[in-house]
Design a protein around this motif. Sequence first.
Motif, PDB file in Angstrom:
ATOM      1  N   SER A  29      16.040 129.020  43.523  1.00  0.00           N
ATOM      2  CA  SER A  29      14.824 128.231  43.367  1.00  0.00           C
ATOM      3  C   SER A  29      13.707 129.108  42.823  1.00  0.00           C
ATOM      4  CB  SER A  29      14.407 127.614  44.710  1.00  0.00           C
ATOM      5  OG  SER A  29      13.204 126.903  44.566  1.00  0.00           O
ATOM      6  N   ILE A  30      13.399 128.935  41.549  1.00  0.00           N
ATOM      7  CA  ILE A  30      12.281 129.677  40.960  1.00  0.00           C
ATOM      8  C   ILE A  30      10.962 129.161  41.510  1.00  0.00           C
ATOM      9  CG2 ILE A  30      12.155 128.120  38.966  1.00  0.00           C
ATOM     10  CD1 ILE A  30      11.334 130.521  37.296  1.00  0.00           C
ATOM     11  N   GLN A  31      10.919 127.867  41.880  1.00  0.00           N
ATOM     12  CA  GLN A  31       9.698 127.302  42.449  1.00  0.00           C
ATOM     13  C   GLN A  31       9.376 127.960  43.785  1.00  0.00           C
ATOM     14  OE1 GLN A  31       9.839 123.074  43.081  1.00  0.00           O
ATOM     15  NE2 GLN A  31       7.633 122.898  43.325  1.00  0.00           N
ATOM     16  N   ALA A  32      10.366 128.158  44.629  1.00  0.00           N
ATOM     17  CA  ALA A  32      10.141 128.816  45.916  1.00  0.00           C
ATOM     18  C   ALA A  32       9.677 130.252  45.720  1.00  0.00           C
ATOM     19  CB  ALA A  32      11.417 128.780  46.758  1.00  0.00           C
ATOM     20  N   ARG A  33      10.278 130.963  44.772  1.00  0.00           N
ATOM     21  CA  ARG A  33       9.876 132.354  44.527  1.00  0.00           C
ATOM     22  C   ARG A  33       8.444 132.435  44.019  1.00  0.00           C
ATOM     23  NH1 ARG A  33      15.021 132.803  42.096  1.00  0.00           N
ATOM     24  NH2 ARG A  33      14.077 133.051  40.036  1.00  0.00           N
ATOM     25  N   VAL A  34       8.069 131.526  43.108  1.00  0.00           N
ATOM     26  CA  VAL A  34       6.704 131.553  42.577  1.00  0.00           C
ATOM     27  C   VAL A  34       5.698 131.219  43.670  1.00  0.00           C
ATOM     28  CG1 VAL A  34       5.134 130.414  40.975  1.00  0.00           C
ATOM     29  CG2 VAL A  34       7.417 131.045  40.218  1.00  0.00           C
ATOM     30  N   VAL A  35       5.995 130.182  44.481  1.00  0.00           N
ATOM     31  CA  VAL A  35       5.064 129.784  45.538  1.00  0.00           C
ATOM     32  C   VAL A  35       4.909 130.900  46.564  1.00  0.00           C
ATOM     33  CG1 VAL A  35       4.711 128.186  47.448  1.00  0.00           C
ATOM     34  CG2 VAL A  35       5.456 127.315  45.237  1.00  0.00           C
ATOM     35  N   VAL A  36       6.030 131.487  47.017  1.00  0.00           N
ATOM     36  CA  VAL A  36       5.960 132.544  48.028  1.00  0.00           C
ATOM     37  C   VAL A  36       5.278 133.792  47.466  1.00  0.00           C
ATOM     38  CG1 VAL A  36       7.346 134.081  49.454  1.00  0.00           C
ATOM     39  CG2 VAL A  36       7.954 131.675  49.284  1.00  0.00           C
ATOM     40  N   SER A  37       5.603 134.154  46.224  1.00  0.00           N
ATOM     41  CA  SER A  37       4.974 135.334  45.620  1.00  0.00           C
ATOM     42  C   SER A  37       3.471 135.131  45.462  1.00  0.00           C
ATOM     43  CB  SER A  37       5.619 135.621  44.263  1.00  0.00           C
ATOM     44  OG  SER A  37       7.002 135.848  44.393  1.00  0.00           O
ATOM     45  N   THR A  38       3.081 133.946  44.965  1.00  0.00           N
ATOM     46  CA  THR A  38       1.649 133.664  44.828  1.00  0.00           C
ATOM     47  C   THR A  38       0.962 133.659  46.180  1.00  0.00           C
ATOM     48  OG1 THR A  38       2.150 132.311  42.886  1.00  0.00           O
ATOM     49  CG2 THR A  38      -0.010 132.021  43.892  1.00  0.00           C
ATOM     50  N   LEU A  39       1.635 133.098  47.188  1.00  0.00           N
ATOM     51  CA  LEU A  39       1.053 133.051  48.528  1.00  0.00           C
ATOM     52  C   LEU A  39       0.874 134.454  49.104  1.00  0.00           C
ATOM     53  CD1 LEU A  39       0.120 130.950  50.592  1.00  0.00           C
ATOM     54  CD2 LEU A  39       2.380 131.041  51.613  1.00  0.00           C
ATOM     55  N   LEU A  40       1.863 135.315  48.917  1.00  0.00           N
ATOM     56  CA  LEU A  40       1.754 136.681  49.425  1.00  0.00           C
ATOM     57  C   LEU A  40       0.645 137.451  48.717  1.00  0.00           C
ATOM     58  CD1 LEU A  40       5.506 137.670  49.854  1.00  0.00           C
ATOM     59  CD2 LEU A  40       3.885 137.072  51.633  1.00  0.00           C
ATOM     60  N   LEU A  41       0.595 137.338  47.382  1.00  0.00           N
ATOM     61  CA  LEU A  41      -0.465 138.029  46.646  1.00  0.00           C
ATOM     62  C   LEU A  41      -1.837 137.487  47.027  1.00  0.00           C
ATOM     63  CD1 LEU A  41       1.186 138.266  43.105  1.00  0.00           C
ATOM     64  CD2 LEU A  41       0.906 140.093  44.776  1.00  0.00           C
ATOM     65  N   SER A  42      -1.946 136.165  47.180  1.00  0.00           N
ATOM     66  CA  SER A  42      -3.224 135.582  47.592  1.00  0.00           C
ATOM     67  C   SER A  42      -3.606 136.048  48.989  1.00  0.00           C
ATOM     68  CB  SER A  42      -3.138 134.063  47.543  1.00  0.00           C
ATOM     69  OG  SER A  42      -2.822 133.605  46.239  1.00  0.00           O
ATOM     70  N   ALA A  43      -2.614 136.146  49.883  1.00  0.00           N
ATOM     71  CA  ALA A  43      -2.899 136.625  51.238  1.00  0.00           C
ATOM     72  C   ALA A  43      -3.418 138.053  51.211  1.00  0.00           C
ATOM     73  CB  ALA A  43      -1.642 136.523  52.099  1.00  0.00           C
ATOM     74  N   VAL A  44      -2.828 138.891  50.361  1.00  0.00           N
ATOM     75  CA  VAL A  44      -3.305 140.274  50.250  1.00  0.00           C
ATOM     76  C   VAL A  44      -4.740 140.301  49.730  1.00  0.00           C
ATOM     77  CG1 VAL A  44      -2.940 142.459  49.057  1.00  0.00           C
ATOM     78  CG2 VAL A  44      -0.987 141.211  49.977  1.00  0.00           C
ATOM     79  N   VAL A  45      -5.009 139.492  48.681  1.00  0.00           N
ATOM     80  CA  VAL A  45      -6.365 139.465  48.115  1.00  0.00           C
ATOM     81  C   VAL A  45      -7.369 138.937  49.139  1.00  0.00           C
ATOM     82  CG1 VAL A  45      -7.789 138.404  46.331  1.00  0.00           C
ATOM     83  CG2 VAL A  45      -5.517 139.250  45.754  1.00  0.00           C
ATOM     84  N   VAL A  46      -7.011 137.827  49.829  1.00  0.00           N
ATOM     85  CA  VAL A  46      -7.914 137.265  50.832  1.00  0.00           C
ATOM     86  C   VAL A  46      -8.158 138.267  51.958  1.00  0.00           C
ATOM     87  CG1 VAL A  46      -8.107 135.470  52.600  1.00  0.00           C
ATOM     88  CG2 VAL A  46      -7.376 134.870  50.299  1.00  0.00           C
ATOM     89  N   ALA A  47      -7.093 138.973  52.382  1.00  0.00           N
ATOM     90  CA  ALA A  47      -7.262 139.963  53.446  1.00  0.00           C
ATOM     91  C   ALA A  47      -8.196 141.096  53.016  1.00  0.00           C
ATOM     92  CB  ALA A  47      -5.896 140.517  53.855  1.00  0.00           C
ATOM     93  N   ILE A  48      -8.025 141.565  51.781  1.00  0.00           N
ATOM     94  CA  ILE A  48      -8.895 142.652  51.300  1.00  0.00           C
ATOM     95  C   ILE A  48     -10.333 142.188  51.190  1.00  0.00           C
ATOM     96  CG2 ILE A  48      -9.347 144.148  49.334  1.00  0.00           C
ATOM     97  CD1 ILE A  48      -6.357 144.292  48.847  1.00  0.00           C
ATOM     98  N   VAL A  49     -10.529 140.999  50.583  1.00  0.00           N
ATOM     99  CA  VAL A  49     -11.899 140.473  50.458  1.00  0.00           C
ATOM    100  C   VAL A  49     -12.506 140.214  51.836  1.00  0.00           C
ATOM    101  CG1 VAL A  49     -13.250 138.517  49.610  1.00  0.00           C
ATOM    102  CG2 VAL A  49     -11.444 139.494  48.188  1.00  0.00           C
ATOM    103  N   GLY A  50     -11.705 139.645  52.767  1.00  0.00           N
ATOM    104  CA  GLY A  50     -12.214 139.396  54.109  1.00  0.00           C
ATOM    105  C   GLY A  50     -12.615 140.676  54.818  1.00  0.00           C
ATOM    106  N   MET A  51     -11.798 141.727  54.667  1.00  0.00           N
ATOM    107  CA  MET A  51     -12.134 142.997  55.305  1.00  0.00           C
ATOM    108  C   MET A  51     -13.411 143.583  54.722  1.00  0.00           C
ATOM    109  SD  MET A  51      -8.323 144.675  55.601  1.00  0.00           S
ATOM    110  CE  MET A  51      -8.979 146.255  56.117  1.00  0.00           C
TER     111      MET A  51
END
Length: 561
Positions: A29-51
């Motif tokens: 599932s390329i859709q699952a990989r794209v969604v999970v990858s985007t979610l992980l990268l967004s989580a990293v960005v949100v965590a950095i900005v939040g910190m």
Amino acid sequence: MFDRTTGDAADRSGRRFSPRDALTFWRRSIQARVVVSTLLLSAVVVAIVGMVLLRQVADGLVDTKTTSSVAEATRSAIDAQRRLSGASGTDFDATTQLDQLARSIVQRGIVQGYDVVLTGPIATTEVSAGQSIRNTTGVQLDSIPDGLRREVESPDADGVSWTYTEIQYDPLADRPDVEGVVTGSQLVLPADGGTYTLYCLFPMTEQAGTLSLVRRALFTGGSLLLVLVAGLTWLVTRQVVTPVRLARRVAERLASGRLEERMHVRGQDDIARLGTSFNQMAASLQKQIRQLEELSRVQRRFVSDVSHELRTPLTTVRMAGDVLHDARDRFDPVTARSAELLQKELDRFELLLSDLLEISRFDAGAAVLELEDVNLLDVAHRVVDATRPLAEARDTTVVVRAPERPCIAEVDPRRVERIVRNLVTNAIDYADSRDVVVLLDSDDESSALAVRDYGIGLKPGESAMVFNRFWRADPSRARTSGGTGLGLSISLEDAHLHGGWLQAWGEPGRGSQFRLTLPRRAGDPLRHSPLPLVPADAASRTVERVGRDYARVDRRRARQP
């Protein structure tokens, strides 16, 4: 649902979802990989900005609190010193004046929201804690760091000193310990002329609450943002992946033979243009496949018709040739030789016609098996006995090597014997007067027969071409066995008809080996062969050659400066 026995999740039909299923879904599932990858990268960005934001807010709150605390402590010290300086030193004794000072400062601290600790005097003596400390109720003296105490009690101290600390309260005060700012300054009591230290402890309770509120807000906002990002990514990738999945399904149907399948095209975007191009490609492939199928059908029909039509004239010519061959003793030598050549070529022509008829049956899918349990060792001995005259004429010996156990397989004996005969005669043709070895072995799932010769061998890439129709490893060599060039092609079709393998290996100057692998029971899948495709002697010589090459390289390196 959840399977309590194994711990794996299961759907409503009872099928268990193992980690391997999840891994398979992740790979496919390329859709699952794209969604999970985007979610992980967004989580990293949100965590950095939040910190970063949390750090900036915390620093701002602490700096503001520190500035206001130092300013308030300065004003409190100045006001207290002004009141002490305005009072007459003879009006009150030192204890009374100190109590009044402590009460006023503590009352001001209660109103302003901070705690007070007053100690001293420090100029002349060091008083015990019970006599020297006046403070807000519940505050412990350990809340004042030793470093700040030494700095404030120093004779050179000037103004207000401050630092961060943890304000500690007595357990009976029912107040939790809290981070805060502590300031220290000196006061001179006119009644006794002693120097006292005034410590103001400003708790950061409001700042901690504000920071906790900001932290919860950032966490809630970040979580909602991640959910929105995941949903948007899923929607966006769905718009791209859905046409790709439809194209995959259409491609699978085309591969299964449903050449009329087409993609449903909507719109004029890139995906729609891709679908249009895909449909055009499918239409072109369908047209070409139809043409090739028709051409193949016509060719098979032509070969079949010609082979059958040649039967009658061949029979007539055969009868005439037999008459001439039987009467050759009454002819002159030239005519007698011609009769012998005619008989030989008629035999070859009849064999070629039989092979063409067999090929046409394979092409038409009309070949059937007559199965029975056969010992491949018996088949090998029959073939060796039948080809012994040819081997003697070529100064070659055919040797059979087999284990003591029988090599049983459920096969069509006529077709398997034809395969073995073609392999042995082919090995004799290319053995160059060297021995030919027939190897046999079997296990619980399959039986195998290999024919090994030590002749000219095969060049790279010829192991796949050797089964092509009318192909020769050496076109300049004559066929001493009278073959037609279709033997190995028919043998390959016979092997496939049994669900088996027919494979070839060879190296120039080191001979070749052909391996036939058949399942013990007809219809069973083949997973391995009891015999190796590469002979053991060839493999060992390959290792020796590689070792010599490495030794040669080592000697060359040793000679280099």
